[in-house]
Every structure is written in structure tokens, then in C-alpha cells.
Design an enzyme around this catalytic site. Structure first.
Site, short mmCIF file in Angstrom:
data_model
loop_
_atom_site.label_atom_id
_atom_site.label_comp_id
_atom_site.label_asym_id
_atom_site.label_seq_id
_atom_site.Cartn_x
_atom_site.Cartn_y
_atom_site.Cartn_z
N SER A 120 3.47 8.58 -2.54
CA SER A 120 3.24 6.90 -2.89
C SER A 120 4.13 6.50 -2.23
CB SER A 120 3.70 7.12 -4.20
OG SER A 120 3.41 5.71 -4.02
N SER B 23 -1.30 2.19 -4.09
CA SER B 23 -2.83 2.61 -4.51
C SER B 23 -3.49 3.09 -5.41
CB SER B 23 -3.69 3.12 -3.51
OG SER B 23 -3.42 2.93 -2.42
N GLY C 78 -1.09 9.22 -3.53
CA GLY C 78 0.04 10.32 -3.58
C GLY C 78 0.96 10.63 -4.68
N1 LIG Z 1 3.31 1.89 9.21
C1 LIG Z 1 4.07 0.83 8.61
N2 LIG Z 1 4.76 0.01 9.39
C2 LIG Z 1 5.43 -0.98 8.70
N3 LIG Z 1 4.99 -1.13 7.06
C3 LIG Z 1 4.84 0.28 6.79
C4 LIG Z 1 3.80 0.61 7.75
N4 LIG Z 1 3.83 1.84 6.29
C5 LIG Z 1 4.40 1.62 5.80
N5 LIG Z 1 4.75 0.27 5.59
C6 LIG Z 1 5.26 -0.25 4.90
O1 LIG Z 1 5.41 0.24 3.17
C7 LIG Z 1 4.46 -0.01 2.00
C8 LIG Z 1 3.65 1.14 1.24
O2 LIG Z 1 2.76 1.79 2.21
P1 LIG Z 1 1.53 1.77 1.87
O3 LIG Z 1 0.91 1.42 0.38
O4 LIG Z 1 0.53 2.49 2.86
O5 LIG Z 1 1.79 3.68 0.78
P2 LIG Z 1 1.50 4.13 0.19
O6 LIG Z 1 0.92 6.20 0.74
O7 LIG Z 1 -0.37 4.19 0.48
O8 LIG Z 1 1.13 4.99 -1.20
P3 LIG Z 1 0.36 4.99 -2.54
O9 LIG Z 1 0.49 6.12 -3.20
O10 LIG Z 1 1.30 4.25 -3.20
O11 LIG Z 1 -0.34 4.44 -2.22
C9 LIG Z 1 3.58 -1.11 2.52
O12 LIG Z 1 2.90 -2.26 1.48
C10 LIG Z 1 3.83 -1.80 3.57
O13 LIG Z 1 5.34 -2.21 3.10
MG LIG Z 2 -1.70 3.81 -0.97
#
Ligand SMILES: Nc1ncnc2c1ncn2[C@@H]1O[C@H](COP(=O)(O)OP(=O)(O)OP(=O)(O)O)[C@@H](O)[C@H]1O
Ligand SMILES: [Mg+2]
Length: 1107
Positions: free
Chosen positions: A110, A164, A390
Site C-alpha cells: 500500500s 485503493s 497492496g
Molecule cells: N510516479 C509517481 N510520481 C509521483 N508521486 C507518486 C508516484 N507514484 C506514487 N506517488 C505518490 O504516492 C502516493 C501513493 O500512490 P498510490 O496511490 O498509487 O499507491 P498504491 O500502491 O495504489 O497504494 P494502495 O495499495 O494503498 O492503493 C500517491 O498518492 C502519490 O502521491
Molecule cells: Mg492504489
């Protein structure tokens, strides 16, 4: 300069290593150090073969611009530095060009950046796939589905502000050209417990906060909501505001997105009403009320909220109220109604809220699918993007975490399977020997969870379905029995003595050693959550709602469709859907993005090595690299390999004519790379150790530098040479021009000198010739002269001789004649008298004269007196006779001529004769008067009645009557006067009136003066002392001067017997009264006209200019 660089391989300017298969030595530390080094240099992407490792930068980097999209578009995977776009491009191109369905698997814990990665992939594909209004609309709808689903399915957790809380798999469908047609979204188990309760530091789903912050007052009133978060029990207060998140703005974004996706206004409204109803449900509170049977029955504390909910949803208030107080159980056509206590009422309320929300979420997904589904039935190519929650470990991990982690476990497994499979397949394809690699296979953990007979999920289902009292504890007991011996299962109560003393393991918990770490699960709630029960009374109440959407969300509430069968448990449902997903993924070509979270603080620039190490470990990155290397660290198709290193070998540089593989062989042999270091596949070269590759790279770098120097040298040489050539050319041009100029000048000089010399020579030659010619001519002339003289002499001599001869002959003849005469006379003397000779002479003379006169008779000229002809005389002795004859003849013919005249004519000719005598050769005017007849009285005074008075005043005969100009003595101007001459007088009269102005007796006229020139001026001088002279002399001008002067002369002569004095002089004096004025005639100039002009010069001089 950096911008101008053209990258041809990810090996160029690499930070650390771009592909971790090249790491040497390969161990956990080097892997982490490599990731850290790259992360510190903003290189967040690193490859392991074709897998992309992404480290969350937690800040926006300038690496997703449209220019970057263009950079990566249609480039080979290893051509540029590692990037998520490279993977997206690879996937999209193999989908489009090779017709392979693709799936993009994004894993990581996550907050590692999965959702962001999935959005980047989608936006890249959207940017590079086809264009056009229709295609753009599809793209836009696909992209805009994200904010909608994130608003309803994401929430702030301690790990991620936008975590998510559902799993999402999206199939994007393309046509054969690679244009998007539409998509299908599948969602996996929303974490609905969050609706009613959130752990500390976390929030409920975003949509609640967005609605309360962003909705207008009007909308809030309509939804019977208040803006204040604290009014709602379901909203945690401690972290209602998230840093850097503007809920109000996001609300607008979401509504806009819903509109683009295709939600109708009334649908949006319904959705918001359901959201409002869920919020308000949380505010319903219960109180116990004792009943007669001694049991407590729950009652709603404040019915106001319930009333509003019912108004909002169109549910009958009493029905809902009853549903919160009673529970009807139907068994074997029997209905048993039991009352609910307060706790049960709260349970029912929360169950309703959770169900309402999760069903709404599923409805949203379906609704979006309806909008974005492909409109055509043509064959589609599919690209699946999996963004699932995640792997997570919280303080309290419950059923949801168990499910989520199970899902991640499955994904890890499929990753291992597919990667290995692909690797193996490649070796077989390339005909390279496959060496077995040791790696951790998590199948055993999957089996622990999903095994149908003794898996945890099966146990849970069994417990839920078992009759009798079922609690979480009984479930744990069961687990303890069944799984006790499993390597990855840990529980204090299990029979396994290992954990008896493990204080980190509470009693009501079990622990699973997931591939990504150990997770301690609280068993509390497992059974309930798996059952996912909603009392039938509530679903029926919902089905009865007047709200169409709510009604449709609870189809089981329809009494007509009562189904006594238990619905499948949440666990089994999830297991089934995961299995379907796995099957689906296996049919597609996988692409992996493995996300790594660098720190727990959601902060940029921090790279927590411990945290990353943990992820590297559980993601099995090391194994991944090992598998990938499986003996050979690096592989590359022959063409790019040859292309990259061909400069290292003479045979292959600059062009290799044969097949690429042979080129590579030659190259490697030339470089003396040990044969055990590489192996030739069918289409690729496999390099065993990264150091070999690096050696190649170093050599290449060195060689490139040499080549650059060479190019530089050649270029400099070329530049200098072109410069030199240019200079030389210019110099030649200048020299040529100068030479031309100099030669021209020299030529001109020579030419002019030549001309001079030539002219001298020619002159000299000419003179010479001239001299010769002159000499010749003189010679000729001399000769001629001599000849002439000679001839003359000859001729004269001849002439003399002839003359002499003639004289002699004549003399002879004369002598002969004389002699003959003498002889004759002597002979005939006796016959003639002595005077016979005289008689002959006279006779002869007489004959001659006679003949002369007779001939003259015929030769006399005409009778005209002016005929000057006269025949020539025949004999010299008649000369005087001839002249006399001529005179007599002339006189005779003049007389003849005169005899023809009348008296009148005689008079005229007399006058003309007079004039001639007076003026001929004296006055220049005279010749012009000869032809003019003298008319005298030009003015016919007798006839003209105008002059009657004048005529009457004159009794005498008028000899002249003519207009003259009388010159005014004062200024030389003239006035017209009638000039009258009678026998005795000279009169002047006014021309107009005819009145006599002056009368002068002719006796008083003494003289007439005039010039010798061709003018008509004349002065009439009067006798001094006479009466007429008192006014002075007259000065006239007239055209008929000659006639007037002649007539005046004749008349004066006949009357006075005195000759009038006529003075012809160019300067004469005129007596004007007392003054004598000199009248001077000068030769005037022509420009004053042809008329003589008179000008008074001074008192004594009157000047007449005669033209
Ligand atoms: N490539 C990137 N460039 C800039 N910021 C990023 C990038 N990837 C992620 N982030 C930052 O990290 C935060 C978390 O990313 P994200 O929501 O994609 O995580 P996730 O893996 O989907 O987590 P979860 O499993 O909780 O959904 C985003 O809100 C953003 O602020
Ligand atoms: Mg996510």
C-alpha cells in the site's frame, strides 16, 4: 549538450545499473544500493529484464511530459533509460503489431504507487493510440472512470493518503488498428467495514468528505445534510482533512468526470442521495427498552434522523423502524420474529450502511462499464491493467487484510510462475541449456489459504455454515487444529509447541508467514464478515423504497423471490473471483511493474533501506534477477548487439555485410572474449557475466572516444581544407582578376604605343609613298611637259613648216596670180582702157552695198523701242553706216511709238519723263514709282459728298488730291491731311471734315527737300517772310512722293516760270516757326517694321529711321 545526446541503449550514461541483471556481485545489498543510488538521482525506474521496478518518489517528477511520451514512442525496450513508458510502449506495440493480448500487473504494498502507475500506463496508451473524435471520447471516458472510482473506493489510510480500498482490473479493448474501443472494469471486494469504522488516523471513503465540502448549500439542503463533518458518527474526526487534498475541488472533478463518463443528472443525484442516506444512517442511535419478558428491546432514540432518511430514500418510516427492532427468521415456511437488542440494532444499522455503500459501489462499476463498453462486436485485442490493493500489515489486521494479502500472495505466485515460464521458454526458443534455479515459491502459502479441504478460507466457510453456535473463537480453534503443522501458520493455541511462549502472538490471533512478511490477524469479526449477513427485514425494507436506485440494489428483498439458500460467503466469493482473475491473466502476455515504497512517511527524498530491503526480499527481486540470469546475465538480439559493438572490430566496422550472428561471432573472437562467457542463441547472444558486458561497454566507450577524436580530426581537417580551398579559390580569383587587370593595362599601353609607332610608321610610309608619288608625278609631269614642249616644238615646227609651206604656196600663188595678172594685163592691156580697174572696183563696191541693204531689210529687229537687238555688220568698211542705220532705225521706231500716244498719255509721259529727270539715280524711292501711273486727284473730291464743302471752297482745277501724313514738329508723330495742289496754291485740309487748314500760294514755295533713301518724307519750304511761312515749313510723308514732287515742280514752273528747287539730301533743315530743326535720315533697323519711323530726338533733331 545533454539534450542533444542521442541515446541508443539504456547502458548509456547509466546511473548504477539500469537493468539489475547486470549487477555484480549480485546480493541484497548491491540490489538495494543500486536502487538507492538511482532513486537519489531521480531514476525511480529500474529493470530486471523486462520487469519494471518503480520506487515511489512521493513528489512529481518531470518525466511524464508529452515530450517524454514522444521519446519512448516506438522505441525498443532497452533503447532508453528505464521507464514505465517503455513498458507501456512495449505492451501496446506487441498488442497492436503481434496481436498478443497483454496484461499489466502492478504489485507492491500500500502506498508504493500502483494506482499512479496504472494511471500512467493508461495515459501513455491513450497518448500514443489512434486519434479522432470518437476514439478521443472513448479514451476520455476510460481515463475519467478513475476519479469516480477513486472517490468512492479510495480512502486515506495510515499508509497512503489515497489508498485503493478495492481491487480493480480493467480490460482496455482495442480494434485491429490499435484504436481503443472501450473497456471493462472488474472490482474486487471493497473494504466496506471502513464505511462504519475507520482505524485511528484514517478516513472514510473520500466521497463523504468531498460531498460535504464541495456540495452547494442547495444540494446539501436537498440531501438533508450539514457541512459539518462532526455531525456524522461515521466520519472520523481526527484526520478529516488531508494535507494537500482539496476535497471541494475534487468533488467538482468527480462530478465532471461522472458527466464525461455518461452519468445522467438524475443518476448522479440518486447516487448522492444514497451516499447521504449512508451518512445519516450512522446518526441513528438506539436505546434499550425493557420488555415484559424481561429482555431488552432496542428503540430509536431520535426519530428525526430516521424520518429524514425515509424522506430521502422514499422508504416507509414504520417499515424501516420495525426492521431495526425485529428480525424475522424464516425456516420451513415458518416465520419467527424476534426482537433485537441494542447491540443487534447497531449491528443491523451498520450492516445496512455497509451493504448499501458496497452495493452502490458495485452498481457504479457496472454503470461505468455500461458507458465504456465497446460498441462493436468485432474481434478485440485486450490490454488488462491490474491495480489491486497492496499487501498490507496494520496494527489490527482483520478479515479484509487477510483477503487483500491472500490476493497479493496469488499475484506473487502468478508472477513467479509466469516469469519462470517465460524465462524457460526463451531458453528453449533460443536453444540454450536451461539450468535450474532455486527460488522461493509461495504456492505453499496460497495452498494454506485456499486449499479446498483444509485451507483457511474453507475452514472459515465450514464454521459459518455449521449449525450450532459459531464464533470467531471456534473458528480459531478449528484453524489451530487443522493448520497447526503448516510451516507458515502460527498460533499460540495451536498444538505446535513452537509458539506456546511467543508473547507477540495474542490468544485471539493467528499469524501467517506471507511471502511478504508475517501478519498477525485478529480473528474477531472473521465469521461475521465472511457471512456478510444483512437481516432480511432490512433488505425487504430497502426493496420497498420509493428510490429506484436503492430498490434495485436489494433485489433479494423482493418477497416474490425469496431464496432460502444462503448466499455464498464473502471469502468463497473472493476466492472464486481471484481464481477467475488468475485464469484470465494466464491467457495474456504479462508485463510487470513492481512498486516499492521508499519510506513510511509519504515523504520525498527519503530512502529507508530497511523498509526497501524488506520489500526487495518479499517481492523476491533477488530471485527474480537470479531467474533472469539463470546462467546468463545479459542477452541481446544479434542486430542491436552488432550495431552497438561493431566499432570494436575492424571486420565489422563500419559495415558488416553478412548475417548479424556471424558478425557478432567475428566480433567476440576478435575481442578474445572467453568462450565460456557467452553462448549463441537462435536470435540472441547470451552473456554469462555482467563484467563481460561492462568490459564490452568500456571498450565501446573508449572506442567511441577514439572515434569521436577521429571524427573531430577528420572534421577539423575537412574544415581547414575547405577553408584552405576556399582561400585558394579566392586567391586564384583575385590573382586572375589582378592579372587580367595588369595585362589589360599593359595591353592598353602596348596598344597605344603600337598605335603611336604604327601611326609614325604609317606616316613615314605615307610620306615616303607621297614623296615617291610626288616624284613620280613630277617625273610624269616633267615628261608630259617635256613631251608637251617637245610636241609643241614639233607642232610649232610643223606649223611653221606648214605656214612656211602655205606662205610659200600663197606667195607662189600670189606671185603666180600677180604674174598671171601681169601676164593677163600685159596680154589684155591692149584690149581695156586704162581706167577699167577703177570701174570694176566701183561696180564691186556698189554691188556689195546693194547686197547689204537688201539683206538688212530682212534682218531689221521688232518695232519695240526697248528691243536692243541689231544684226552684226558684214563688212568692216560699213561700220559707221551700220551704227548710223541702227540709230536712225531706233529713232524712227520711237517716233512711230510716240505717234500712237493721245494728248493725255503724252502728258503722263511728260510728267514721267520729268520725274525721271528729277529723281532717277538720286532718290531710292524712284524706281518703285516708275510703274505707278500718276493719277493726281486720288481723292475724288467732286464725287464724294463728304468733301462737298471743300470742293465748293476751291474753284481752280485740282491737280493733286491725296491724303498725306503731316509730321508733327513737336513729337514726330503724324496726322492725316488732305493734300491739294491747284494751279496756284497748295492747300491742306482736315481729312475728316474736309475743312481747309492751310493755303499756300505756289509762289511762296521755295524748295522741296527729301532724302536719297527709300522713304516718302519730304519737306515743303516756304518763302521767308511770306504769310504762309508764319506757321513754318511743312514736313510730310506720302506714298506718292515722286508724283507730288514732280507735279509741284511742273506746276510751279508753268505758273511762276521758275524752277522749284528740289534738294535731295539725307540731312536738311526745316523751319518750324522760330526753330530750325534738322531732319536726319538714318538707316533704321528692320525690327521696327518696313515703315519709316520718325522720332523727335531733341529740339533740333528729328530722326527718321528708314528700313
Ligand atoms: N510516479 C509517481 N510520481 C509521483 N508521486 C507518486 C508516484 N507514484 C506514487 N506517488 C505518490 O504516492 C502516493 C501513493 O500512490 P498510490 O496511490 O498509487 O499507491 P498504491 O500502491 O495504489 O497504494 P494502495 O495499495 O494503498 O492503493 C500517491 O498518492 C502519490 O502521491
Ligand atoms: Mg492504489
Amino acid at each position: 549538450m545533454a539534450k542533444m545526446e542521442v541515446k541508443t541503449s539504456l547502458l548509456d550514461n547509466m546511473i548504477g545499473v539500469g537493468d539489475m541483471v547486470l549487477l555484480e556481485p549480485l546480493n541484497e545489498e548491491t540490489v538495494i544500493n543500486n536502487l538507492k543510488k538511482r532513486f537519489d538521482h531521480n531514476e525511480i525506474y529500474t529493470y530486471i529484464g523486462s520487469v519494471v521496478i518503480s520506487v515511489n518518489p512521493y513528489r512529481s517528477l518531470p518525466i511524464y511530459s508529452p515530450e517524454k511520451v514522444e521519446d519512448y514512442r516506438n522505441r525498443n525496450f532497452y533503447e532508453l533509460s528505464p521507464h514505465i513508458f517503455a513498458l507501456s510502449d512495449e505492451a501496446y506495440r506487441s498488442l497492436r503489431d503481434q496481436d498478443k493480448d497483454q496484461c499489466i500487473l502492478i504489485t507492491g504494498e500500500s502506498g508504493a504507487g500502483k494506482t499512479e502507475a496504472s494511471k500512467l500506463v493508461m495515459s501513455y496508451v491513450a497518448a500514443v493510440c489512434g486519434k479522432g473524435a470518437e476514439v478521443n471520447q472513448v479514451k476520455e471516458q476510460l481515463l475519467q472512470s478513475n476519479p469516480v472510482l477513486e472517490a468512492f473506493g479510495n480512502a486515506k489510510t495510515v499508509r497512503n493518503d489515497n489508498s485503493s480500498r478495492f481491487g480493480k482490473y480493467m480490460d482496455i479493448e482495442f480494434d485491429f488498428k490499435g484504436d481503443p474501443l472501450g473497456g471493462v472494469i472488474s472490482n474486487y471486494l471493497l473494504e466496506k467495514s471502513r464505511v462504519v469504522k475507520q482505524p485511528r488516523g484514517e478516513r472514510n471513503f473520500h466521497v463523504f468528505y468531498q460531498l460535504l465540502s464541495g456540495a452547494s448549500e442547495e444540494l446539501l439542503n436537498k440531501l438533508k445534510l450539514e457541512r459539518d463533518f462532526s455531525r456524522y458518527n461515521y466520519l472520523s474526526l481526527d484526520s478529516a482533512k488531508v494535507n494537500g487534498v482539496d476535497d471541494a475541488a475534487n468533488f467538482r472533478t468527480v462530478r465532471n468526470a461522472m458527466q464525461i463518463v455518461g452519468f445522467m443528472d438524475h443518476e448522479v443525484e440518486s447516487v448522492l442521495e444514497v451516499v447521504a442516506a449512508v451518512l445519516k444512517l450512522g446518526n441513528i442511535e438506539f436505546k434499550p427498552e425493557s420488555r415484559v419478558n424481561g429482555l431488552d428491546e432496542s428503540k430509536i432514540k431520535d426519530k428525526n434522523e430516521l424520518k429524514e432518511i425515509c424522506e430521502l430514500t422514499g422508504i416507509d418510516q414504520s417499515v424501516l423502524e420495525r426492521a431495526f427492532s425485529f428480525r424475522t427468521v424464516e425456516a420451513k415456511q415458518e416465520k419467527v420474529s424476534t426482537t433485537l437488542n441494542v447491540a443487534q440494532a447497531y449491528y443491523a444499522r451498520d450492516a445496512l450502511a455497509k451493504n448499501l455503500y458496497s452495493r452502490l459501489f458495485s452498481w457504479l462499476v457496472n454503470r461505468i462499464n455500461e458507458s465504456i463498453k465497446a460498441q462493436t462486436k468485432v474481434r478485440k485485442k485486450v490490454m488488462g491493467v491490474l491495480d489491486i490493493y497492496g499487501f498490507e500489515i496494520f496494527e489490527d489486521n482483520s478479515f479484509e487484510q487477510f483477503i487483500i494479502n491472500y490476493c497479493n500472495e496469488k499475484l506473487q505466485q502468478i508472477f513467479i510462475e509466469l516469469t519462470l515460464k517465460e524465462e524457460q521458454e526463451e531458453y528453449i526458443r533460443e536453444d540454450i541449456e536451461w539450468t535450474h534455479i532455486e527460488y522461493f515459491n509461495n504456492a505453499i502459502i496460497c495452498d494454506l489459504i485456499e486449499n479446498n479441504t483444509n485451507g483457511i478460507l474453507a475452514m472459515l466457510d465450514e464454521e459459518c455454515l455449521r449449525p450450532g453456535t459459531v464464533t470467531d473463537e471456534t473458528f480459531l480453534e478449528k484453524l489451530n487444529q487443522v493448520c497447526a503443522t503448516h510451516q507458515h501458520f502460527e498460533s499460540r493455541m495451536s498444538k505446535c509447541s513452537r509458539f506456546l511462549n511467543d508473547t507477540s502472538l495474542p490468544h485471539s490471533c493467528f499469524r501467517i508467514q506471507h511471502y511478504a512478511g508475517k501478519v498477525l490477524y485478529q480473528v474477531e469479526g472473521f465469521v461475521d464478515k465472511n457471512n456478510d449477513l444483512l437481516y432480511r427485514d432490512l433488505s425487504q425494507a430497502m426493496w420497498k423504497a420509493g428510490h429506484a436506485l436503492i430498490k434495485s440494489l436489494f433485489p433479494e428483498g423482493n418477497p416474490a423471490k425469496i431464496n432460502l439458500k444462503r448466499p455464498p460467503t464473502a471469502g468463497s466469493q473472493f476466492k472464486a473471483s481471484v481464481a477467475t482473475l488468475m485464469k484470465n491473466l494466464q491467457t495474456k502476455n504479462p508485463n510487470y511493474i513492481r512498486c516499492i515504497k521508499p519510506n513510511d512517511k509519504k515523504a520525498a527524498h527519503i530512502f529507508n533501506e530497511g523498509l526497501v530491503c524488506h520489500q526487495v526480499r518479499y517481492l523476491g527481486l533477488l530471485e527474480n534477477v537470479r531467474v533472469r540470469r539463470a546462467g546468463y546475465a545479459f542477452r541481446q538480439a544479434y542486430e542491436p548487439c552488432l550495431e552497438r559493438y561493431k566499432m570494436l572490430c575492424k571486420q565489422t566496422w563500419p559495415h558488416w555485410k553478412g548475417p548479424a550472428r556471424a558478425g557478432v561471432e567475428v566480433l567476440f573472437n576478435e575481442l578474445e572474449i572467453p568462450v565460456e562467457e557467452y553462448s549463441f542463441g537462435r536470435s540472441k547472444i547470451f552473456i554469462r557475466n555482467p563484467r563481460t558486458l561492462f568490459k564490452l561497454e568500456d571498450l565501446r566507450k573508449q572506442r567511441l572516444e577514439d572515434l569521436a577524436t577521429l571524427i573531430q580530426k577528420i572534421y577539423r581537417g575537412w574544415k581547414c581544407r575547405t577553408h584552405f580551398l576556399l582561400m585558394r579559390k579566392s586567391q586564384i580569383v583575385i590573382a586572375a582578376w589582378y592579372r587580367r587587370y595588369a595585362q589589360q593595362k599593359r595591353y592598353q599601353q602596348i596598344k597605344s604605343s603600337t598605335l603611336v609607332i604604327q601611326s609614325y610608321i604609317r606616316g613615314w610610309k605615307a610620306r615616303k609613298i607621297l614623296r615617291e608619288l610626288k616624284h613620280q608625278k613630277r617625273c610624269e609631269e616633267a615628261a608630259t611637259t617635256i613631251a608637251a614642249y617637245w610636241h609643241g616644238t614639233q607642232a610649232r615646227r610643223e606649223l611653221k613648216r606648214l605656214k612656211e609651206e602655205a606662205r610659200r604656196k600663197h606667195a607662189v600663188a600670189v606671185i603666180w596670180a600677180y604674174w598671171l595678172g601681169l601676164k593677163v594685163r600685159r596680154e589684155y592691156r591692149k584690149f581695156f582702157r586704162a581706167n577699167a580697174g577703177k570701174k570694176i572696183y566701183e561696180f564691186t563696191l556698189q554691188r556689195i552695198v546693194q547686197k547689204y541693204f537688201l539683206e538688212m531689210k530682212n534682218k531689221v529687229p521688232s518695232l519695240s523701242p526697248i528691243d536692243k537687238n541689231w544684226p552684226s555688220r558684214p563688212y568692216l568698211f560699213l561700220d559707221s553706216t551700220h551704227k548710223e542705220l541702227k540709230r536712225i532705225f531706233h529713232l524712227w521706231r520711237c517716233k512711230k511709238y510716240r505717234d500712237q500716244f493721245t494728248d493725255q498719255q503724252k502728258l503722263i509721259y511728260e510728267e514721267k519723263l520729268e520725274a525721271s529727270e528729277l529723281f532717277k539715280d538720286k532718290k531710292a524711292l524712284y524706281p518703285s514709282s516708275v510703274g505707278q501711273p500718276f493719277q493726281g486727284p486720288y481723292l475724288e473730291i467732286n464725287k464724294n459728298p463728304k468733301y462737298k464743302k471743300l470742293k465748293d471752297a476751291i474753284e481752280e482745277k485740282i491737280i493733286i488730291a491725296e491724303v498725306v501724313n503731316k509730321i508733327n514738329r513737336a513729337n514726330g508723330k503724324s496726322t492725316s491731311r488732305i493734300f491739294l495742289l491747284t494751279n496756284n496754291n497748295l492747300l491742306l485740309a482736315d481729312q475728316k471734315s474736309g475743312q481747309i487748314k492751310s493755303e499756300v500760294p505756289l509762289v511762296d514755295v521755295t524748295k522741296v527737300s527729301m532724302s536719297s533713301q527709300n522713304d516718302g518724307f519730304f519737306a515743303v519750304h516756304l518763302k521767308e517772310g511770306s504769310e504762309a511761312a508764319s506757321k513754318g515749313d511743312f514736313l510730310f510723308s506720302s506714298d506718292h512722293l515722286i508724283e507730288m514732287a514732280t507735279k509741284l515742280y511742273r506746276t510751279t514752273l508753268s505758273q511762276t516760270r521758275q524752277k522749284l528747287n528740289i534738294e535731295i539730301s539725307d540731312e536738311f533743315l526745316v523751319q518750324f516757326r522760330q526753330d530750325k530743326v534738322c531732319v536726319k535720315f538714318i538707316q533704321g533697323n528692320q525690327k521696327n517694321g518696313s515703315v519709316p519711323t520718325c522720332k523727335r530726338k531733341n529740339n533740333r533733331l528729328l530722326e527718321v529711321a528708314v528700313p
